[in-house]
Design a protein around this motif. Structure first.
Motif, PDB file in Angstrom:
ATOM      1  N   ARG A  80      27.097  53.296  18.731  1.00  0.00           N
ATOM      2  CA  ARG A  80      27.632  54.656  18.726  1.00  0.00           C
ATOM      3  C   ARG A  80      26.988  55.512  19.816  1.00  0.00           C
ATOM      4  N   GLU A  81      25.663  55.469  19.849  1.00  0.00           N
ATOM      5  CA  GLU A  81      24.916  56.427  20.673  1.00  0.00           C
ATOM      6  C   GLU A  81      24.760  55.977  22.121  1.00  0.00           C
ATOM      7  N   PHE A  82      24.658  54.651  22.295  1.00  0.00           N
ATOM      8  CA  PHE A  82      24.215  54.207  23.605  1.00  0.00           C
ATOM      9  C   PHE A  82      25.245  54.490  24.687  1.00  0.00           C
ATOM     10  N   GLN A  83      26.534  54.476  24.338  1.00  0.00           N
ATOM     11  CA  GLN A  83      27.554  54.711  25.350  1.00  0.00           C
ATOM     12  C   GLN A  83      27.414  56.109  25.953  1.00  0.00           C
ATOM     13  N   LYS A  84      27.073  57.072  25.061  1.00  0.00           N
ATOM     14  CA  LYS A  84      26.879  58.441  25.554  1.00  0.00           C
ATOM     15  C   LYS A  84      25.748  58.468  26.580  1.00  0.00           C
ATOM     16  N   LEU A  85      24.690  57.726  26.253  1.00  0.00           N
ATOM     17  CA  LEU A  85      23.539  57.689  27.154  1.00  0.00           C
ATOM     18  C   LEU A  85      23.914  57.008  28.470  1.00  0.00           C
ATOM     19  N   ALA A  86      24.650  55.905  28.353  1.00  0.00           N
ATOM     20  CA  ALA A  86      25.060  55.189  29.558  1.00  0.00           C
ATOM     21  C   ALA A  86      25.899  56.097  30.447  1.00  0.00           C
ATOM     22  N   ASP A  87      26.791  56.893  29.828  1.00  0.00           N
ATOM     23  CA  ASP A  87      27.609  57.812  30.618  1.00  0.00           C
ATOM     24  C   ASP A  87      26.743  58.857  31.308  1.00  0.00           C
ATOM     25  N   ALA A  88      25.709  59.320  30.590  1.00  0.00           N
ATOM     26  CA  ALA A  88      24.833  60.326  31.182  1.00  0.00           C
ATOM     27  C   ALA A  88      24.193  59.802  32.459  1.00  0.00           C
TER      28      ALA A  88
END
Lengths: 419, 189, 149
Positions: free
Chosen positions: A180-188
């Motif tokens: 759930r969370e890691f994709q947001k981080l990867a996008d950042a």
């Protein structure tokens, strides 16, 4: 040496290598002309100490070669000494537990790296965000092994602790939280225009250089060389997985070998690790977790045994290899050679740093994943006058941050905040 | 499984035994000892091979050149070294058939030199990645790598004088090293 | 002008790796980041010993680091406290029998300052909670040194 060039030593403290490194740069203005790496400040003589102890004692020493990749050192030593002593029938369940631990460690190490890379560029918000996310995997490591670092999970013939069925939901919860969370981080990281500016075409390692210098790990995969021990010579639970090496092209980015490509590889690998852990949890074979329950018997077996072998693992930073020789008359480890991943990447590092700007040195050096945060001082020697000035790590870091701010202004973003 | 490089028809993949017989055929008496270890892993018991070839010192460079014919460019993992009584043994651990989706073979080529004549041919010109580990062998074992492009001390430059070699186990060397060893638990500081 | 007492409590720390394996170093950073977040007390890492109230040291002392930790200690302004994090820094831990490890950190600091104030934090590596407790003890020591106890 031209008239305007000067020598710039950086170091010596540099924690992510087994031996922290001292750099000496010959600079031409802001551009690095030559690099010399001088490791050895953190040399603890571990192989020498190990050759005075028995294989079970060396396990604890191997784990403490590096606090970030402690599992893989222990894994490689365990495999090498098992093979040398002729212990070949490791229980399958133990092999799967070993694989799960190694992959959990890869996640924690890659997320840690992402935070350090963000810090080097001056994105401290991102550093804190990634380290907050990292605590989730630390919790699971602690839940399984009882410690956050140095897990003491492996020993010759198996593992010390089981992952019992009631522990599995907690681990799965972490996996879904990460998805759930890691994709947001990867996008950042990957979608950010400034991150692109600071990393695209910075610190390029060409495919030719990567092959020539025998570079390993994400450093070489970023250049499009598909070397990965988990794929090439699968050990433990990896033998049951049909893995493919993660290359930047899988995310639609060319295999350029720059810092951005290496970031892409690491982000892909976190996802791959989650899949591996899930596979191992779902397909965990039943049975014992040790080849021999009595530790003294294992030790006696090792003392009588003779032989030599290598153990290879894919550490978060790349291929890691231990060579072990046991002699029947000698209860200690007779010969031990440890080769951590960064050791092979030193030469590649030199190639990447030549031609880089001084403000980029921090991120390029970090791109092979040694943590440069502990670089303690930089002395600037002026080639012409021989005058020495001292630049602290802070000055050096400030140069890097200033470059980010300059780029931000050029791109017309509002300054101050927004990160 | 389809192997990418094999599909291109670039190289013919040899098994561990075939590599050994190639070495025996081409180097003749230069090969002292060979061994092929096979290890299996996982539930599927997937095997991989580890080949050990011991050659005479004068044939060492030829052996590395021959291995480069098997698969190029060579990947060097590390060179390990140890003191075995009157001789010093260096073993170079290479990997062939990497990047083919499996079936990588570790080939370890070892050779010995007497302590009275601790010279060893450097292969840094054939495998540029070998330079770091060869510099390390020079300072830890006191061997001279002949033809090494950069022979400076690496890890011990700030620590020990150049004539002290921590991995040597003979009395003469141990005596030199002894004054540097601190057993903090027994003697205090 | 006397500064507010809260300024005394905002410890600035300089982190020195004297030969450690990184285990303690990542736990020190973990203590600073959101889960444990000592930055909310104003504790932060600085880039120079000349700005620091506290020296955080980790690792057994290698031969090359021995002169350097003395230099770093001398560069730190008084009053100062040293936090020694981890077993290796306190006792040399598993590395006790090497040609390149000279001994625990306190041995070297006592050579240049017999009255050095050290907070020992054992553990391999200590948990971030233990490091925070050590920082709290460093406050008390600093208060004592300033004559405020």
């Amino acid at each position: 040496m031209s008239k305007c060039s000067y020598t710039l030593p950086i170091g010596p403290v540099h924690p992510a290598l087994k031996e922290p490194t001292m750099f000496k740069f010959v600079m031409d203005g802001e551009i690095v002309k030559e690099v010399d790496v001088q490791p050895g400040v953190n040399h603890r003589g571990i192989e020498f100490i190990g050759m005075r102890r028995n294989p079970l004692q060396v396990l604890h020493l191997a784990e403490r070669i590096c606090g970030i990749c402690s599992i893989v050192h222990q894994y490689a030593f365990t495999m090498a000494s098992e093979k040398a002593a002729g212990i070949n029938d490791i229980p399958e369940r133990a092999q799967y537990i070993r694989t799960i631990m190694a992959e959990l460690e890869r996640i924690h190490s890659h997320v840690l790296w992402a935070g350090v890379a963000a810090h080097e560029l001056g994105f401290d918000t991102l550093l804190h965000w990634t380290w907050k996310l990292r605590e989730d995997v630390q919790d699971v490591l602690e839940y399984i092994s009882g410690n956050r670092v140095n897990y003491a999970m492996y020993y010759q013939g198996g593992v010390r602790r089981d992952i019992s069925p009631e522990k599995i939901p907690r681990i799965k919860e972490m996996i879904s939280a990460y998805r759930r969370e890691f994709q947001k981080l990867a996008d950042a990281f990957l979608e950010d225009p400034l991150f692109k500016h600071r990393t695209v075409n910075v610190g390029v390692l060409t495919k030719k250089d990567a092959l020539e210098t025998s570079a390993v790990g994400p450093t070489t995969r970023g250049s499009g060389v598909p070397k990965d021990v988990r794929v090439d010579q699968p050990y433990g639970g990896y033998a049951d997985l049909d893995l493919k090496p993660c290359l930047p092209e899988q995310m639609g980015y060319p295999n350029t070998g720059d810092t951005y490509a290496k970031t892409v590889v690491r982000i892909l690998e976190v996802g791959q690790s989650l899949d591996i852990i899930e596979f191992c949890l779902d397909n965990m074979p039943p049975g014992p977790i040790r080849w021999e329950m009595n530790v003294n018997k294992v030790l006696m077996h090792m003392k009588k045994a003779g032989g030599e072998a290598i153990g290879m693992t894919e550490a978060p930073r790349g291929e890691m290899i231990h060579y072990v020789r046991l002699d029947p008359g000698d209860e200690n480890v007779s010969a031990w050679k440890v080769r951590a991943s960064t050791y092979n990447n030193i030469i590649a590092w030199q190639k990447m740093l030549v031609g880089a700007q001084i403000a980029d040195v921090a991120i390029v050096a970090a791109s092979i994943d040694p943590c440069i945060g502990c670089m303690d001082r930089v002395t600037v020697v002026d080639g012409e006058t021989g005058k020495e000035g001292v630049m602290t790590k802070e000055d050096f870091y400030r140069l890097s941050v200033r470059k980010t701010r300059r780029l931000r202004r050029m791109k017309g973003k509002p300054s101050g905040g927004g990160w | 499984m389809m192997e990418p490089a094999e599909a291109d028809g670039k190289i013919k993949r040899l098994t561990g035994e075939e590599i050994v017989s190639l070495f025996r055929e081409r180097l003749g008496d230069g090969v002292v000892d060979t061994r092929v270890d096979v290890y299996t892993n996982g539930v599927r018991k997937k095997p991989f091979e580890s080949v050990w070839i011991r050659v005479k010192r004068e044939n060492f460079r030829d052996a590395v050149k021959l291995l480069a014919e098997v698969h190029s460019p060579l990947h060097i993992s590390v060179a390990s070294g140890s003191d075995i009584g009157d001789e010093i043994e260096l073993i170079y651990h290479f990997q062939v058939y990497w990047g083919m989706g499996g079936g990588q073979i570790s080939v370890s080529i070892g050779s010995r030199c007497p302590k009275s004549d601790p010279r060893f041919p450097s292969v840094s010109d054939l495998v540029p990645g070998a330079i770091i580990t060869e510099r390390e062998k020079q300072e830890f074992l006191g061997v001279v790598m002949e033809g090494i492009p950069d022979g400076r001390q690496l890890f011990l430059s700030e620590s020990l004088p150049p004539d002290v070699h921590p991995w040597r186990k003979d009395e003469e060397e141990l005596k030199k090293l002894e004054k540097y060893i601190r057993n903090v638990h027994d003697e205090g500081v | 002008m006397k500064l507010n007492k809260n300024f005394d409590r905002a410890l600035w720390a300089f982190h020195v790796n004297t030969g450690s394996c990184n285990g303690c170093d990542i736990e020190i950073v973990a203590a600073l980041t959101p889960r444990y977040d000592v930055e909310r007390f104003g504790i932060k890492l600085v880039g120079s010993p000349r700005h620091a109230d506290v020296l955080i040291m980790a690792g057994p002392v290698t031969r090359a680091m021995a002169p350097r930790i003395k230099r770093i200690y001398n560069q730190t302004p008084d009053p100062k406290v040293v936090l020694v994090v981890g077993n290796c820094g306190n006792t040399t831990g598993v590395y006790y029998e090497s040609y390149n490890i000279l001994g625990p950190i306190d041995h070297f600091l006592k050579q240049i300052d017999p009255d050095v104030k050290i907070v020992h934090i054992p553990g391999c590596p200590p948990r971030p909670e233990a490091i925070i407790e050590g920082a709290a003890k460093a406050w008390l020591v600093l208060e004592e040194l300033r004559g405020e106890a």
